[in-house]
Design an enzyme around this catalytic site. Structure first.
Site, PDB file in Angstrom:
ATOM      1  N   HIS A   1      -3.884   6.736   1.293  1.00  0.00           N
ATOM      2  CA  HIS A   1      -4.115   5.417   0.707  1.00  0.00           C
ATOM      3  C   HIS A   1      -5.507   4.974   1.136  1.00  0.00           C
ATOM      4  O   HIS A   1      -5.876   5.100   2.308  1.00  0.00           O
ATOM      5  CB  HIS A   1      -3.053   4.442   1.212  1.00  0.00           C
ATOM      6  CG  HIS A   1      -3.468   3.014   1.052  1.00  0.00           C
ATOM      7  ND1 HIS A   1      -3.823   2.491  -0.174  1.00  0.00           N
ATOM      8  CD2 HIS A   1      -3.618   2.006   1.960  1.00  0.00           C
ATOM      9  CE1 HIS A   1      -4.156   1.217  -0.006  1.00  0.00           C
ATOM     10  NE2 HIS A   1      -4.057   0.910   1.279  1.00  0.00           N
TER      11      HIS A   1
ATOM     12  N   CYS B   1       0.821  -1.222   0.000  1.00  0.00           N
ATOM     13  CA  CYS B   1       0.000   0.000   0.000  1.00  0.00           C
ATOM     14  C   CYS B   1       0.849   1.264   0.000  1.00  0.00           C
ATOM     15  O   CYS B   1       0.398   2.316  -0.435  1.00  0.00           O
ATOM     16  CB  CYS B   1      -0.924  -0.018   1.209  1.00  0.00           C
ATOM     17  SG  CYS B   1      -1.951  -1.483   1.225  1.00  0.00           S
TER      18      CYS B   1
ATOM     19  N   ASN C   1     -10.022  -1.118  -1.783  1.00  0.00           N
ATOM     20  CA  ASN C   1      -8.597  -0.892  -1.525  1.00  0.00           C
ATOM     21  C   ASN C   1      -7.799  -1.512  -2.673  1.00  0.00           C
ATOM     22  O   ASN C   1      -7.757  -2.733  -2.823  1.00  0.00           O
ATOM     23  CB  ASN C   1      -8.256  -1.550  -0.179  1.00  0.00           C
ATOM     24  CG  ASN C   1      -6.783  -1.456   0.189  1.00  0.00           C
ATOM     25  OD1 ASN C   1      -5.937  -1.196  -0.668  1.00  0.00           O
ATOM     26  ND2 ASN C   1      -6.483  -1.694   1.455  1.00  0.00           N
TER      27      ASN C   1
HETATM   28  O1  UT7 Z   1      -4.316  -1.433   2.860  1.00  0.00           O
HETATM   29  C1  UT7 Z   1      -3.854  -1.462   4.165  1.00  0.00           C
HETATM   30  C2  UT7 Z   1      -4.155  -2.703   4.789  1.00  0.00           C
HETATM   31  N1  UT7 Z   1      -5.487  -2.976   5.177  1.00  0.00           N
HETATM   32  C3  UT7 Z   1      -6.167  -2.254   6.099  1.00  0.00           C
HETATM   33  O2  UT7 Z   1      -5.807  -1.167   6.466  1.00  0.00           O
HETATM   34  C4  UT7 Z   1      -7.378  -2.905   6.687  1.00  0.00           C
HETATM   35  C5  UT7 Z   1      -7.427  -2.678   8.173  1.00  0.00           C
HETATM   36  N2  UT7 Z   1      -8.491  -3.416   8.831  1.00  0.00           N
HETATM   37  C6  UT7 Z   1      -9.800  -3.231   8.565  1.00  0.00           C
HETATM   38  O3  UT7 Z   1     -10.146  -2.473   7.694  1.00  0.00           O
HETATM   39  C7  UT7 Z   1     -10.809  -3.943   9.435  1.00  0.00           C
HETATM   40  O4  UT7 Z   1     -10.147  -4.629  10.467  1.00  0.00           O
HETATM   41  C8  UT7 Z   1     -11.741  -4.927   8.663  1.00  0.00           C
HETATM   42  C9  UT7 Z   1     -12.673  -4.167   7.760  1.00  0.00           C
HETATM   43  C10 UT7 Z   1     -10.919  -5.926   7.876  1.00  0.00           C
HETATM   44  C11 UT7 Z   1     -12.592  -5.721   9.641  1.00  0.00           C
HETATM   45  O5  UT7 Z   1     -13.376  -4.845  10.395  1.00  0.00           O
HETATM   46  P1  UT7 Z   1     -13.441  -4.965  11.989  1.00  0.00           P
HETATM   47  O6  UT7 Z   1     -14.361  -3.934  12.429  1.00  0.00           O
HETATM   48  O7  UT7 Z   1     -12.009  -4.889  12.476  1.00  0.00           O
HETATM   49  O8  UT7 Z   1     -14.067  -6.389  12.190  1.00  0.00           O
HETATM   50  P2  UT7 Z   1     -13.470  -7.669  12.928  1.00  0.00           P
HETATM   51  O9  UT7 Z   1     -12.352  -8.262  12.165  1.00  0.00           O
HETATM   52  O10 UT7 Z   1     -13.218  -7.306  14.370  1.00  0.00           O
HETATM   53  O11 UT7 Z   1     -14.683  -8.649  12.876  1.00  0.00           O
HETATM   54  C12 UT7 Z   1     -15.938  -8.368  13.539  1.00  0.00           C
HETATM   55  C13 UT7 Z   1     -16.931  -9.453  13.133  1.00  0.00           C
HETATM   56  C14 UT7 Z   1     -16.378 -10.869  13.221  1.00  0.00           C
HETATM   57  O12 UT7 Z   1     -17.430 -11.713  13.656  1.00  0.00           O
HETATM   58  P3  UT7 Z   1     -17.546 -12.178  15.190  1.00  0.00           P
HETATM   59  O13 UT7 Z   1     -16.268 -12.915  15.475  1.00  0.00           O
HETATM   60  O14 UT7 Z   1     -17.695 -10.919  15.982  1.00  0.00           O
HETATM   61  O15 UT7 Z   1     -18.765 -13.026  15.192  1.00  0.00           O
HETATM   62  C15 UT7 Z   1     -16.034 -11.214  11.802  1.00  0.00           C
HETATM   63  O16 UT7 Z   1     -16.075 -12.591  11.542  1.00  0.00           O
HETATM   64  O17 UT7 Z   1     -17.297  -9.264  11.757  1.00  0.00           O
HETATM   65  C16 UT7 Z   1     -17.124 -10.499  11.052  1.00  0.00           C
HETATM   66  N3  UT7 Z   1     -16.794 -10.213   9.658  1.00  0.00           N
HETATM   67  C17 UT7 Z   1     -17.716 -10.014   8.722  1.00  0.00           C
HETATM   68  N4  UT7 Z   1     -19.071 -10.029   8.767  1.00  0.00           N
HETATM   69  C18 UT7 Z   1     -19.729  -9.788   7.626  1.00  0.00           C
HETATM   70  C19 UT7 Z   1     -15.554 -10.074   9.093  1.00  0.00           C
HETATM   71  N5  UT7 Z   1     -15.698  -9.801   7.797  1.00  0.00           N
HETATM   72  C20 UT7 Z   1     -17.016  -9.761   7.535  1.00  0.00           C
HETATM   73  C21 UT7 Z   1     -17.770  -9.518   6.373  1.00  0.00           C
HETATM   74  N6  UT7 Z   1     -19.120  -9.540   6.460  1.00  0.00           N
HETATM   75  N7  UT7 Z   1     -17.194  -9.240   5.182  1.00  0.00           N
END
Ligand code: UT7
Length: 333
Positions: free
Chosen positions: A260, A115, A290
């Site tokens: 980014h 990135c 992204n």
């Molecule tokens: O380019 C640079 C690199 N990338 C980034 O900067 C990305 C940085 N991270 C993020 O953007 C976020 O961490 C994500 C968008 C990937 C995830 O969001 P979050 O708010 O951190 O969610 P989480 O990983 O804490 O997950 C919360 C819940 C989980 O379920 P449980 O365990 O609470 O039941 C996940 O399994 O959301 C679930 N989940 C989803 N649900 C529906 C994860 N992905 C999805 C999805 N749809 N696509």
């Protein structure tokens, strides 16, 4: 000593629009979750029959050349930022040179800083311009992420985020100020927080060439989203502040921050932390997701076309991603 100026910008995204609604038909996700957690409404994914990293980059480059009023033959160096080259080797820089029909002898350098790749590439271009070695450098970010995603519920935390595309900038030697400074950082302790393991070289020959790949999971993007998010918000803010301090400027001086496009929540967090107005920050992640190294040049190209970047504006670029790597650049337009 010459300065580096961006004199032309271009971008290209594949035609295929992948909506959140479509993703909810192939995995357990939904539009509300994706929009609330990432801000993304749709992204572009390639058609493997027509799009390659190099030909998307060539389309973006032609637009940048046209806007700069230059010919391909004016380019004397290519710097290509991508972590998804068309081949394992050689890199996509030489393929872009071929696509554009450029002089067979000009150098092409590939940058693999995810990135942060475009800012790393811009920084390298700036150094070559300052030394007088090159006059017109084509700096490109291009990625095809869609084919490395696990498009099932197991991979939903990455599958909904990443998109494909390419952006290009012509960096030219000038007597007038342009790039004021660039600031590059990395911390390899976090290398496996966002990565693709294979085809890695540190495997046995048998592992690298199995008769049959039974488990393809190590060929897919793996991300510890929470960890990346936590580090991103700190590093983005730090590296923007570092750039401002290095130039004795303050956040009020920024006309446009082009971060980014990692996650809209990350951009909004930085905006709030630095008390920037909506006019001072550009986001297009809603439409493209992204796109890793391509995200900043695509956003810059669109912002410029929309009239959001004018002569003399102070433009700040900032990025954070896999590695971890992070970087910023300040540009007097
Ligand atoms: O380019 C640079 C690199 N990338 C980034 O900067 C990305 C940085 N991270 C993020 O953007 C976020 O961490 C994500 C968008 C990937 C995830 O969001 P979050 O708010 O951190 O969610 P989480 O990983 O804490 O997950 C919360 C819940 C989980 O379920 P449980 O365990 O609470 O039941 C996940 O399994 O959301 C679930 N989940 C989803 N649900 C529906 C994860 N992905 C999805 C999805 N749809 N696509």
């Amino acid at each position: 000593m010459p300065y580096s100026r961006i004199v032309g910008l271009g971008h290209y995204v594949p035609e295929r629009i992948v909506t959140n609604q479509y993703l909810s038909t192939v995995m357990d996700t939904n539009d509300d979750w994706i929009v609330e957690r990432t801000g993304i409404r749709e992204r572009r994914w390639i058609d493997p029959a027509t799009d390659t990293v190099a030909n998307m980059a060539a389309k973006a480059s032609r637009m940048a050349l046209e806007r700069a009023g230059l010919q391909p033959s004016d380019i004397d160096f290519i710097i290509f930022a991508t972590i998804t080259p068309d081949y394992f080797f050689p890199g996509s820089g030489v393929l872009l040179q071929r696509e554009l029909g450029l002089d067979g002898r000009i150098a092409a350098l590939d940058i693999r800083n995810a990135c942060s790749g475009f800012i790393y590439a811009l920084s390298v271009a700036d150094q070559f311009i300052k030394t007088g070695m090159y006059k017109n450098i084509l700096v490109v970010g291009g990625e095809i992420q869609s084919t490395a995603l696990d498009v099932t519920t197991r991979g939903r935390n990455t599958a909904v985020i990443f998109g494909d595309g390419a952006g290009a900038a012509i960096v030219q030697a000038s007597g007038r100020q342009g790039v004021l400074s660039t600031h590059l950082h990395s911390d390899g302790n976090f290398a496996e927080e966002l990565y693709i393991r294979d085809p890695g070289s540190s495997r046995s020959a048998a592992e690298r060439q199995p008769d049959q790949i039974l488990d393809t999971s190590t060929y897919k993007v793996v991300m510890n989203g929470n960890q990346v998010f936590k580090h991103a918000v700190v590093r983005f803010t730090e590296v923007i502040t570092e750039a401002l301090q290095a130039n004795s400027l303050s956040k009020e001086d920024i006309n446009l921050l082009v971060p980014h496009q990692a996650n809209l929540r990350i951009s909004q967090y930085i905006q709030e932390k630095l008390s920037l107005s909506n006019d001072q920050v550009y986001n297009n992640i809603m439409r493209y997701g992204n796109t890793t190294a391509a995200s900043i040049p695509i956003a810059l190209s669109e912002a410029w076309a929309e009239g959001r970047i004018r002569e003399n504006d102070l433009v700040c670029l900032a990025a954070f991603g896999s590695g971890f790597t992070w970087a910023s650049a300040l540009i007097r337009w």
